[in-house]
Design an enzyme around this catalytic site. Sequence first.
Site, PDB file in Angstrom:
ATOM      1  N   SER A 171      76.381-100.867  37.833  1.00 34.13           N
ATOM      2  CA  SER A 171      77.680-100.026  37.601  1.00 34.13           C
ATOM      3  C   SER A 171      78.344 -99.821  36.383  1.00 34.13           C
ATOM      4  O   SER A 171      79.200 -99.030  36.327  1.00 34.13           O
ATOM      5  CB  SER A 171      78.796-100.715  38.701  1.00 34.13           C
ATOM      6  OG  SER A 171      78.927-101.983  38.403  1.00 34.13           O
ATOM      7  N   HIS A 231      76.010 -97.893  44.565  1.00 41.97           N
ATOM      8  CA  HIS A 231      76.407 -96.805  43.670  1.00 41.97           C
ATOM      9  C   HIS A 231      75.192 -95.632  43.800  1.00 41.97           C
ATOM     10  O   HIS A 231      75.404 -94.855  43.013  1.00 41.97           O
ATOM     11  CB  HIS A 231      76.409 -97.182  42.100  1.00 41.97           C
ATOM     12  CG  HIS A 231      77.968 -97.755  41.746  1.00 41.97           C
ATOM     13  ND1 HIS A 231      78.990 -97.078  41.717  1.00 41.97           N
ATOM     14  CD2 HIS A 231      78.140 -99.138  41.559  1.00 41.97           C
ATOM     15  CE1 HIS A 231      80.072 -97.887  41.619  1.00 41.97           C
ATOM     16  NE2 HIS A 231      79.689 -99.046  41.648  1.00 41.97           N
ATOM     17  N   LYS A 269      82.135 -96.155  48.923  1.00 42.39           N
ATOM     18  CA  LYS A 269      81.990 -95.303  47.664  1.00 42.39           C
ATOM     19  C   LYS A 269      81.760 -94.023  47.783  1.00 42.39           C
ATOM     20  O   LYS A 269      82.569 -93.145  48.372  1.00 42.39           O
ATOM     21  CB  LYS A 269      80.937 -96.008  46.807  1.00 42.39           C
ATOM     22  CG  LYS A 269      81.471 -97.434  45.951  1.00 42.39           C
ATOM     23  CD  LYS A 269      80.768 -97.960  45.223  1.00 42.39           C
ATOM     24  CE  LYS A 269      81.621 -99.342  44.410  1.00 42.39           C
ATOM     25  NZ  LYS A 269      80.696-100.630  44.624  1.00 42.39           N
TER      26      LYS A 269
HETATM   27  C1  LIG Z   1      81.127-101.833  44.900  1.00 44.52           C
HETATM   28  C2  LIG Z   1      80.082-102.568  45.194  1.00 44.52           C
HETATM   29  C3  LIG Z   1      80.116-103.713  46.330  1.00 44.52           C
HETATM   30  C4  LIG Z   1      81.219-103.777  47.206  1.00 44.52           C
HETATM   31  O1  LIG Z   1      81.426-102.842  47.939  1.00 44.52           O
HETATM   32  P1  LIG Z   1      82.631-102.641  48.619  1.00 44.52           P
HETATM   33  O2  LIG Z   1      82.331-101.850  49.951  1.00 44.52           O
HETATM   34  O3  LIG Z   1      83.727-102.047  48.065  1.00 44.52           O
HETATM   35  O4  LIG Z   1      83.154-103.970  49.269  1.00 44.52           O
HETATM   36  C5  LIG Z   1      78.658-104.272  46.495  1.00 44.52           C
HETATM   37  N1  LIG Z   1      77.642-104.125  45.612  1.00 44.52           N
HETATM   38  C6  LIG Z   1      77.789-103.560  44.605  1.00 44.52           C
HETATM   39  C7  LIG Z   1      76.575-103.372  43.809  1.00 44.52           C
HETATM   40  C8  LIG Z   1      78.806-102.856  44.289  1.00 44.52           C
HETATM   41  O5  LIG Z   1      78.839-101.721  43.218  1.00 44.52           O
END
Ligand SMILES: *Cc1c(COP(=O)(O)O)cnc(C)c1O
Length: 396
Positions: free
Chosen positions: A186, A214, A244
């Site tokens: 990310s 992502h 996301k």
């Molecule tokens: C954003 C993210 C999460 C968390 O996801 P949420 O649904 O916002 O709790 C978990 N793992 C990765 C790799 C992320 O980028």
Amino acid sequence: MSSKTLHEFLKENLDELKNKGLYNVIDPVEGPNGPIITIAGRELINLSSNNYLGLATDQRLIDACLEATKTYGVGAGAVRTINGTLDIHVKLEERLAQFKHTEAAIAYQSGFNCNMAAISAVMDKHDAILSDELNHASIIDGCRLSKAKIIRYNHSDMEDLRTKTRQAKESGMYNKIMIITDGVFSMDGDIAKLPEIVEIAEEFDVMTYVDDAHGSGVLGNGAGTVKHFGLSDRVDFQIGTLSKAIGVVGGYVAGKRDLIDWLKVRSRPFLFSTAVTPGAVAACIEAIDILMDSSDLQNKLWENSNYLKEGLKALGFDIGASETPITPCVIGDEAKTQEFSKRLNEEGVYAKSIVFPTVPKGTGRVRNMPTAAHTKEMLDHALALYEKVGKEMELI
Ligand SMILES: *Cc1c(COP(=O)(O)O)cnc(C)c1O
């Protein structure tokens, strides 16, 4: 040594953060988190949300959410294993399995929760986990919770991974071994080397766990990084988030039927935390139907991403090694990075600075997240402001 009171502890640590300029102040968004947001009464071009496809404010999802709320109410009423499993939770899990090209799937309350749930349901203190050094915080915490031995390997360094996997295997010290990685990282937007990771895992007969928060909705015709590489039946755990690209809230694991059956009886957030709300579930189903039906939104996302990247490069900015819509604009110095983000904000662009310790020292960057919902005019306006502030600060 005398023990500290809570107040002493908080004061010391808060003061230290504030003195170092690391205390994050949260800006509430006054309205929807779309391509333009309002903060403190000012409209800003939003380049900081994970709402990749604009689905968080999509009318079809809003309608589905309202309809389900009228039918089922606002809450699920219980944890999944008592009687909080509504028929729409089951439908969502069936759709997720189709979407991910796996036998089955299980939904959780968030992506973070999902990593807390899935890793410790399978791994324990007799096991070892090989973890990319840049893995997401929720993966790190999930690994810690499992009490397995955590063996970090250098970021995307396949030689290091192979050596450490071989050592773990040949040591004979571990019952089970797992390789765990983000699908898309990310901070830099680079993609995990999944074909090589799967090859190493198969050579040494260890498990694979890919958190594609992502990548889902972005790569592999929407199905994510694993599908992008054609590895859908060769990765054991495919983790995704519904927060996301899907635009709502929640997380899931997709995989073989026996894995999902096990998680349903052994993963603690599934057993001890109330199920996702009916409105959110219905909106997620609608989003997945939209993604399985057409690639229009993904195409628009990539078009916008390429446009913004080309524009920033042409201005002379360093956009790092991104292979996805995540577009860092690397400034380097921490203070300068923060100043750059602040000046962009004053001019009308909301793009957050990310500095040490989230990224290595000297690699401070402003991270841009273009979405399918941005118009070309918005991106042109953002680029013009990047040029203005970049020249003013002598960065380009
Ligand atoms: C954003 C993210 C999460 C968390 O996801 P949420 O649904 O916002 O709790 C978990 N793992 C990765 C790799 C992320 O980028």
